[in-house]
Write an enzyme that holds these catalytic residues in place. Structure first.
Site, PDB file in Angstrom:
ATOM      1  CB  THR A  31      58.588  71.905  11.109  1.00 43.74           C
ATOM      2  OG1 THR A  31      59.755  71.285  10.530  1.00 43.74           O
ATOM      3  CG2 THR A  31      58.887  72.319  12.547  1.00 43.74           C
ATOM      4  CB  ILE A  73      61.287  76.401  14.370  1.00 40.22           C
ATOM      5  CG1 ILE A  73      61.210  74.883  14.607  1.00 40.22           C
ATOM      6  CG2 ILE A  73      61.875  77.091  15.595  1.00 40.22           C
ATOM      7  CD1 ILE A  73      62.571  74.219  14.738  1.00 40.22           C
ATOM      8  CG  ASP A  89      67.650  84.205  -0.866  1.00 37.28           C
ATOM      9  OD1 ASP A  89      68.337  83.618   0.001  1.00 37.28           O
ATOM     10  OD2 ASP A  89      67.509  83.756  -2.019  1.00 37.28           O
ATOM     11  CE1 TYR A 112      70.121  71.510   9.153  1.00 38.83           C
ATOM     12  CE2 TYR A 112      70.871  69.800  10.650  1.00 38.83           C
ATOM     13  CZ  TYR A 112      70.035  70.867  10.370  1.00 38.83           C
ATOM     14  OH  TYR A 112      69.129  71.289  11.319  1.00 38.83           O
ATOM     15  CE  LYS A 169      71.059  74.258  11.263  1.00 43.09           C
ATOM     16  NZ  LYS A 169      70.309  75.521  11.459  1.00 43.09           N
ATOM     17  NE  ARG A 171      78.150  92.343   8.244  1.00 46.29           N
ATOM     18  CZ  ARG A 171      78.377  92.224   6.941  1.00 46.29           C
ATOM     19  NH1 ARG A 171      79.523  91.720   6.494  1.00 46.29           N
ATOM     20  NH2 ARG A 171      77.450  92.581   6.057  1.00 46.29           N
TER      21      ARG A 171
END
Length: 260
Positions: A204, A17, A65, A169, A173, A126
């Protein structure tokens, strides 16, 4: 006039994506694009694709990273040094992780997902917003007032509903959606928009092992995987001045998964 006269920054742009989002910014007229990813191979592939298909686009690849704060801070500084501003920030870097119930998880596995999906995204946001607060809005395609910057965070439909075996996960999210809403409130006085996109199963490399007739695909009313382009279109809309009154939203791109 292009909808995107400013500078785009896309994390996780080495594949999937994120790669398509970076390509789509170029296709829609953005001429300065910074791309972050943890691997140099993916970065060079995305850069090469954009420069071949859209000559004249200035692409800045930076190996970052997102689990490492100093790499994010240094990467953002490189973007500012080269392009002087960030107008459209897309925080897309993320991982899925193992599928198993909580009692089988190791703490290190949980931490890796949260450090990548949530902590890394928050640090990126941030640092992006610090620079957006100091810059002036660019002109818009139709003369409406512009914003100082737009941030789009990549959440998931599993931040809205839960799936078995993916506790970390799902939680990461859900937290992204919450952070998006909080930042939208905090930075509205600074004329910065913050939204998120919640994709479903998208075709993907991350979902290559999921067959087209898997229950998770067929449960959605549209009964297919989405494409990276369909997610990129949603991201670019939220980033553009055509979404000038959209703030703190969670735009679901999942073929109707969450309504079934």
């Amino acid at each position: 006039m292009t909808l995107f006269p400013g500078v785009a920054l896309v994390t996780g742009a080495g594949s999937g994506i994120g790669k398509q989002i970076a390509i789509s910014f170029a296709a829609e007229g953005c001429r300065r694009i910074a791309i972050f990813d943890h691997g140099t191979t993916g970065l060079e592939e995305t850069k090469g694709h954009i420069e071949t298909a859209f000559p004249g686009v200035d692409v800045l690849p930076v190996k970052v990273d997102v689990r490492v704060e100093t790499e994010i801070v240094d990467g953002i500084a490189q973007v500012i040094q080269q392009f002087e501003r960030i107008d459209y920030a897309i925080n897309c870097a993320g991982i899925f992780g193992p599928t198993k119930p909580s009692h089988e998880w190791h703490t290190s596995e949980f931490d890796n997902i949260f450090n990548t999906n949530l902590r890394g995204l928050w640090i990126c946001s941030r640092e992006e917003v610090k620079h957006m607060m100091a810059q002036e809005p660019l002109p818009t395609h139709d003369g409406r007032p512009g914003c100082r910057g737009s941030i789009v965070n990549m959440a998931s439909n599993l931040g809205l509903v839960s799936k078995d075996g993916t506790p970390a996960y799902n939680a990461s999210k859900t937290a992204i959606i919450s952070i998006t809403r909080t930042d939208a409130i905090d930075y509205s006085p600074h004329n910065i928009r913050v939204n998120c996109v919640c994709p479903g199963i998208i075709d993907t490399p991350l979902t290559a092992e999921i067959p087209d007739d898997a229950p998770g695909v067929l449960i959605a009313p549209m009964k297919r995987k989405g494409t990276p382009q369909e997610v990129a279109d949603a991201v670019l809309f939220l980033s553009s001045p055509k979404a000038s009154f959209i703030q703190g939203s969670s735009l679901t791109v999942d073929g109707g998964y969450v309504i079934n």
